[in-house]
Scaffold this motif. Structure first.
Motif, PDB file in Angstrom:
ATOM      1  N   ASP A 289       0.847  -1.110   0.021  1.00 13.92           N
ATOM      2  CA  ASP A 289      -0.113   0.118  -0.042  1.00 13.92           C
ATOM      3  C   ASP A 289       0.790   1.230  -0.064  1.00 13.92           C
ATOM      4  OD1 ASP A 289      -2.362   1.508   0.015  1.00 13.92           O
ATOM      5  OD2 ASP A 289      -2.814   0.942   2.298  1.00 13.92           O
ATOM      6  N   ASP A 290       0.342   2.470  -0.166  1.00 12.73           N
ATOM      7  CA  ASP A 290       0.880   3.741   0.032  1.00 12.73           C
ATOM      8  C   ASP A 290       2.112   3.874  -0.972  1.00 12.73           C
ATOM      9  OD1 ASP A 290      -0.721   4.527   1.778  1.00 12.73           O
ATOM     10  OD2 ASP A 290       0.401   3.966   3.514  1.00 12.73           O
ATOM     11  N   LEU A 291       1.996   3.172  -2.322  1.00 13.22           N
ATOM     12  CA  LEU A 291       3.050   3.429  -3.153  1.00 13.22           C
ATOM     13  C   LEU A 291       3.125   4.925  -3.668  1.00 13.22           C
ATOM     14  CD1 LEU A 291       3.072   0.539  -5.691  1.00 13.22           C
ATOM     15  CD2 LEU A 291       4.723   1.278  -4.346  1.00 13.22           C
ATOM     16  N   ASP A 292       2.050   5.618  -3.892  1.00 15.44           N
ATOM     17  CA  ASP A 292       1.915   6.996  -4.164  1.00 15.44           C
ATOM     18  C   ASP A 292       2.386   8.011  -3.288  1.00 15.44           C
ATOM     19  OD1 ASP A 292      -0.484   6.747  -2.232  1.00 15.44           O
ATOM     20  OD2 ASP A 292      -1.910   6.875  -4.034  1.00 15.44           O
ATOM     21  N   ARG A 293       2.535   7.594  -2.005  1.00 12.86           N
ATOM     22  CA  ARG A 293       3.072   8.446  -0.797  1.00 12.86           C
ATOM     23  C   ARG A 293       4.576   8.351  -0.852  1.00 12.86           C
ATOM     24  NH1 ARG A 293      -1.103  10.228   2.484  1.00 12.86           N
ATOM     25  NH2 ARG A 293      -3.071   9.012   2.191  1.00 12.86           N
ATOM     26  N   LEU A 294       5.162   7.712  -1.725  1.00 13.74           N
ATOM     27  CA  LEU A 294       6.690   7.695  -1.712  1.00 13.74           C
ATOM     28  C   LEU A 294       7.183   8.262  -2.759  1.00 13.74           C
ATOM     29  CD1 LEU A 294       7.087   3.668  -1.458  1.00 13.74           C
ATOM     30  CD2 LEU A 294       7.378   5.300   0.398  1.00 13.74           C
ATOM     31  N   GLU A 295       8.289   8.879  -2.439  1.00 14.58           N
ATOM     32  CA  GLU A 295       9.400   9.278  -3.611  1.00 14.58           C
ATOM     33  C   GLU A 295       9.383   8.600  -4.821  1.00 14.58           C
ATOM     34  OE1 GLU A 295      10.403  12.709  -3.596  1.00 14.58           O
ATOM     35  OE2 GLU A 295       9.551  12.996  -2.028  1.00 14.58           O
ATOM     36  N   PRO A 296       9.464   8.759  -6.073  1.00 14.57           N
ATOM     37  CA  PRO A 296       9.467   8.192  -7.231  1.00 14.57           C
ATOM     38  C   PRO A 296      10.735   7.115  -7.138  1.00 14.57           C
ATOM     39  CG  PRO A 296       9.069  10.303  -8.011  1.00 14.57           C
ATOM     40  CD  PRO A 296       9.185  10.612  -6.387  1.00 14.57           C
ATOM     41  N   LYS A 297      11.856   7.788  -6.892  1.00 17.01           N
ATOM     42  CA  LYS A 297      12.795   6.909  -6.608  1.00 17.01           C
ATOM     43  C   LYS A 297      12.667   5.620  -5.657  1.00 17.01           C
ATOM     44  CE  LYS A 297      16.677   9.982  -7.989  1.00 17.01           C
ATOM     45  NZ  LYS A 297      17.627  10.581  -7.420  1.00 17.01           N
ATOM     46  N   LEU A 298      11.847   5.816  -4.504  1.00 15.31           N
ATOM     47  CA  LEU A 298      11.704   5.013  -3.552  1.00 15.31           C
ATOM     48  C   LEU A 298      10.603   3.894  -4.184  1.00 15.31           C
ATOM     49  CD1 LEU A 298      11.620   6.878  -0.273  1.00 15.31           C
ATOM     50  CD2 LEU A 298      13.217   5.314  -1.041  1.00 15.31           C
TER      51      LEU A 298
END
Length: 320
Positions: free
Chosen positions: A138-147
């Motif tokens: 979950d929460d992929l969209d809350r991470l920085e693109p590199k992460l």
């Protein structure tokens, strides 16, 4: 959706994508699905939720993934066969400790083969106990693109788990917000997704919440007087009309999902409505709703209104 996932767990390498804007209810949606799996397939599947946001600063998410997965399997089933796997993982971590040889300090890193072999052992164990994995990220969209790429690399690395089905949750628009890096993260993500499901806001459900459901929730809490409930019912009825009327498109960004709606209702409940008699003024309910929305979403504008229009002042916002 939950039934579809169960039907597909026999297929190796299935990856579901759940795409929806923030506040649409992706975690709630998955909680409902998880309850279904617990009810009808608790003896067939282990549901493992991996939260990369908690470990964003860790250099190797693969190790964290394996550690949490081992803990989840150990929690769900009693399997003596799991002991050798846990021991092997322990040895792998010990391999990262610093050692000194002839006065030279060295750090022993586990090899990729060790992690791959460990994943193979876990897969073999799942086969022995006849269980399959549903892995939720979950929460992929809350991470920085590199992460995001780091998390996806971790997921791809664990594809050796042939008995695992993956569910990735994200908001595509937020992923691409980082421009070029975000676009690459999105392209990388789309290579993984086998089947995609999009969630949309149901305005009729929000209208139903405004007209009836909020009242049932507040009644159960026993925190608010009948007077407050009556006044709030009038205000929320007006909000319902605004959200479903001809000007609804102006309000969707401010009230268009359940998270924003509950925040709005909570703000109204904290306003000490019992001390105000709006019936003896020419103040429209819609005006109050607009002020609360400004207070929640545009606090700078609200402060300006407050400084210009209170304590007898008549500023640029006044209606004459």
């Amino acid at each position: 959706f939950a039934k579809t996932v169960l039907l597909s767990i026999e297929q190796e390498g299935m990856v579901f994508g759940i795409d929806g804007p923030w506040g649409v209810g992706k975690p709630s949606f998955l909680n409902i699905a998880t309850k279904h799996w617990a009810k009808v397939a608790s003896d067939k599947v282990i549901v493992f939720k991996f939260e990369p946001l908690r470990y964003a600063s860790e250099p190797d998410l693969s190790e964290r993934f394996i550690k949490d997965l081992c803990a989840k399997i150990n929690q769900e089933v009693f399997a003596p066969e799991f002991l050798p796997v846990a021991t092997r993982y322990s040895r792998m971590l010990k391999g990262k400790t610093d050692v000194s040889i002839f006065g030279i300090k060295l750090t022993l890193e586990p090899s990729n083969e060790t992690i791959d072999e460990l994943l193979g052992d876990i897969d073999h164990l799942l086969e022995q106990i006849d269980r399959r994995l549903i892995v939720i990220i979950d929460d992929l969209d809350r991470l920085e693109p590199k992460l995001v790429n780091n998390v996806l690399f971790t997921a791809r690395r664990t594809f050796k788990l042939s008995r695992a089905t993956y569910i990735l949750c994200y908001d595509t628009e937020m992923l691409v917000a980082g421009k070029e890096e975000g676009s690459r993260a999105r392209e990388f993500l789309e290579k993984f997704i086998t089947a995609k499901l999009s969630l949309f806001v149901d305005l009729q459900a929000i209208k139903r919440f405004l007209e009836t459901d909020w009242h049932a929730d507040a009644d159960r809490s026993k925190m608010f007087s009948p007077d407050v409930m009556f006044k709030l019912r009038q205000i929320l009825s007006e909000a319902s009309q605004l959200l479903t009327g001809p000007q609804a498109h102006h309000y969707i960004t401010l009230l268009g999902d359940m998270r924003k709606m509950k925040r709005f209702v909570n703000a109204m409940l904290l306003m000490n409505l019992e001390k105000t008699d709006l019936g003896r003024t020419d103040f429209y309910h819609a005006d109050l709703i607009h002020l609360v929305l400004l207070h929640l979403s545009y606090p700078g504008v609200f402060r300006r209104i407050y400084s210009e229009e209170t304590e007898g002042r008549i500023g640029s916002f006044a209606l004459r």
